[in-house]
Each structure stands twice: as structure tokens, then as C-alpha cells.
Motif scaffolding. Structure first.
Motif, short mmCIF file in Angstrom:
data_model
loop_
_atom_site.label_atom_id
_atom_site.label_comp_id
_atom_site.label_asym_id
_atom_site.label_seq_id
_atom_site.Cartn_x
_atom_site.Cartn_y
_atom_site.Cartn_z
N ALA A 41 6.10 17.31 12.54
CA ALA A 41 5.15 16.93 11.45
C ALA A 41 5.17 15.40 10.98
CB ALA A 41 5.45 17.92 10.23
N GLN A 42 6.61 15.08 10.55
CA GLN A 42 6.61 13.59 10.26
C GLN A 42 6.19 12.64 11.13
OE1 GLN A 42 10.79 12.76 9.46
NE2 GLN A 42 10.04 10.76 8.45
N SER A 43 6.11 12.88 12.63
CA SER A 43 5.95 11.67 13.39
C SER A 43 4.19 11.92 13.27
CB SER A 43 6.23 11.89 14.63
OG SER A 43 5.81 13.13 15.22
N MET A 44 3.87 13.07 13.17
CA MET A 44 2.25 13.06 13.16
C MET A 44 1.57 12.51 11.91
SD MET A 44 1.73 17.22 14.43
CE MET A 44 0.44 17.44 13.36
N ALA A 45 2.23 12.24 10.96
CA ALA A 45 1.77 11.59 9.61
C ALA A 45 2.55 10.08 9.55
CB ALA A 45 2.09 12.22 8.66
N SER A 46 3.05 9.64 10.63
CA SER A 46 3.43 8.26 10.38
C SER A 46 2.33 7.14 10.88
CB SER A 46 4.90 7.96 11.27
OG SER A 46 4.14 7.99 12.73
N VAL A 47 2.56 5.88 10.35
CA VAL A 47 1.59 4.92 10.36
C VAL A 47 2.38 3.58 10.82
CG1 VAL A 47 0.04 3.28 9.28
CG2 VAL A 47 0.01 5.72 8.87
N ASP A 48 2.08 3.05 11.93
CA ASP A 48 2.65 1.90 12.57
C ASP A 48 1.76 0.45 12.28
OD1 ASP A 48 4.80 0.53 13.78
OD2 ASP A 48 3.64 0.50 15.74
N ALA A 49 2.42 -0.54 11.91
CA ALA A 49 1.34 -1.64 11.62
C ALA A 49 2.21 -2.71 12.52
CB ALA A 49 1.58 -2.15 10.11
N ASP A 50 1.18 -3.44 13.21
CA ASP A 50 1.80 -4.88 13.96
C ASP A 50 1.18 -6.01 13.40
OD1 ASP A 50 3.42 -3.47 15.77
OD2 ASP A 50 1.46 -2.49 16.64
N THR A 118 4.40 -19.80 4.23
CA THR A 118 4.69 -20.37 5.52
C THR A 118 4.30 -19.15 6.57
OG1 THR A 118 6.96 -20.04 5.21
CG2 THR A 118 6.31 -22.09 4.63
N THR A 119 4.30 -18.12 5.93
CA THR A 119 3.76 -16.92 7.01
C THR A 119 3.50 -15.93 6.15
OG1 THR A 119 4.80 -15.42 8.49
CG2 THR A 119 6.43 -15.76 6.66
N GLY A 120 2.94 -14.68 6.72
CA GLY A 120 2.17 -13.53 6.01
C GLY A 120 2.55 -12.37 7.15
N LEU A 121 2.77 -11.15 6.37
CA LEU A 121 3.23 -10.03 7.31
C LEU A 121 2.68 -8.87 6.57
CD1 LEU A 121 5.90 -8.74 5.82
CD2 LEU A 121 6.96 -11.19 7.02
N VAL A 122 2.74 -7.48 7.23
CA VAL A 122 2.77 -6.36 6.56
C VAL A 122 3.89 -5.96 6.18
CG1 VAL A 122 1.73 -4.10 6.86
CG2 VAL A 122 0.48 -5.99 8.03
N ASN A 123 4.34 -5.57 4.87
CA ASN A 123 5.64 -5.00 4.72
C ASN A 123 5.63 -3.36 5.12
OD1 ASN A 123 7.62 -3.50 3.26
ND2 ASN A 123 7.67 -5.07 1.50
N THR A 124 4.62 -2.52 4.65
CA THR A 124 4.65 -1.28 5.02
C THR A 124 3.43 -0.58 4.95
OG1 THR A 124 5.87 0.86 4.51
CG2 THR A 124 5.24 -0.57 2.74
N CYS A 125 3.10 0.53 5.44
CA CYS A 125 1.91 1.14 5.51
C CYS A 125 1.94 2.76 5.60
CB CYS A 125 0.99 0.96 6.67
SG CYS A 125 0.16 -0.85 6.82
N TRP A 126 1.26 3.44 4.98
CA TRP A 126 1.43 4.91 4.63
C TRP A 126 -0.03 5.61 4.54
CZ3 TRP A 126 2.34 1.25 1.12
CH2 TRP A 126 1.52 1.26 -0.07
N VAL A 127 0.02 6.77 4.73
CA VAL A 127 -1.24 7.62 4.78
C VAL A 127 -1.58 7.98 3.33
CG1 VAL A 127 -2.24 9.84 5.24
CG2 VAL A 127 -0.63 8.81 6.98
N ALA A 128 -2.69 7.58 2.76
CA ALA A 128 -3.26 7.87 1.61
C ALA A 128 -3.39 9.11 1.05
CB ALA A 128 -4.49 6.84 1.40
#
Length: 128
Positions: A41-50, A118-128
Motif C-alpha cells: 500500500a505504501q509503495s502504491m502511493a509513492s512518488v518519485d521525482a528525477d 548555482t543549481t536547482g532541484l526537487v526536494n520532495t514530492c507527495w500525493v495531494a
């Protein structure tokens, strides 16, 4: 006492001794099943950002391109940051990505900064 009963008593083949093992095994299976379901259930609701890249627009803004892979059909929210040479946060933005038909979505966002990044990145993502 019959021979069968004597043999059962001698070698421990009684119902009273099997019952705790059966009950214990059933409880162990339930616990393993519960933990397995929680993991799925946890892996089904996970979000990955690259992070795909960044572009310095000027000294007060940076454009960040990233890809979000996650739950199809649900909104996703990401915290995107702009960093300086010492990895201090000089700008950030919360980006809401509307639910789409695809499993993966690419986005580009411009972040205003208080100093040159000098750089930009995604810190974290989540399901709203």
C-alpha cells in the motif's frame, strides 16, 4: 488403556500439544500478511521525482526541469528549490501537478531567488 493411546502419550501425539503451534502459526501468518500489505500500500502511493536539468535565467531566477513518476490519476505536489554555491536555499516553490493520463510527467518551473543560484532541484514530492 489401549496400545494406540499408550503410543500417543509416549510420543507426544495429542491434540493439546498441536493446538498452540497451529494458533501461533496462524498469528504469525496474519502478522506477515499485515506487514506485506502495508508495504504494498505504501509503495502504491509513492512518488518519485528525477531532476532533468536547470537553467540560470538571470541572477534572480532559475528554471528547473524535472520528471515526476507516481500514482496515475491523482494530483501530486512537489517542493522545488534553488541553491547557491554553499548549498543554501535561495529560492523555493511548491508546484502542484494535476492528475494526468500517463504514469510519468515532465514539468519545468521558474523559481524566483533572493541571490544568484548555482543549481536547482526537487526536494520532495507527495500525493495531494
Amino acid at each position: 488403556m489401549t496400545t494406540a493411546q499408550e503410543l500417543d502419550e509416549r510420543y507426544g501425539r495429542t491434540r493439546r500439544r498441536r493446538a498452540p503451534w497451529i494458533i501461533g502459526g496462524a498469528i504469525a501468518l496474519l502478522i506477515i500478511g499485515a506487514f506485506s500489505w502495508m508495504t504494498v500500500a505504501q509503495s502504491m502511493a509513492s512518488v518519485d521525482a528525477d531532476d532533468l536539468g536547470f537553467e540560470l535565467v538571470d541572477e534572480h531566477s532559475v528554471n528547473i526541469t524535472f520528471q515526476v513518476t507516481g500514482v496515475q490519476g491523482k494530483d501530486v505536489v512537489c517542493a522545488v528549490e534553488a541553491l547557491d554555491e554553499e548549498f543554501g536555499v535561495v529560492g523555493w516553490k511548491i508546484v502542484k501537478i494535476e492528475a494526468g493520463d500517463s504514469h510519468s510527467q515532465a514539468r519545468s518551473v521558474t523559481i524566483p531567488t533572493v541571490s544568484e543560484a548555482t543549481t536547482g532541484l526537487v526536494n520532495t514530492c507527495w500525493v495531494a
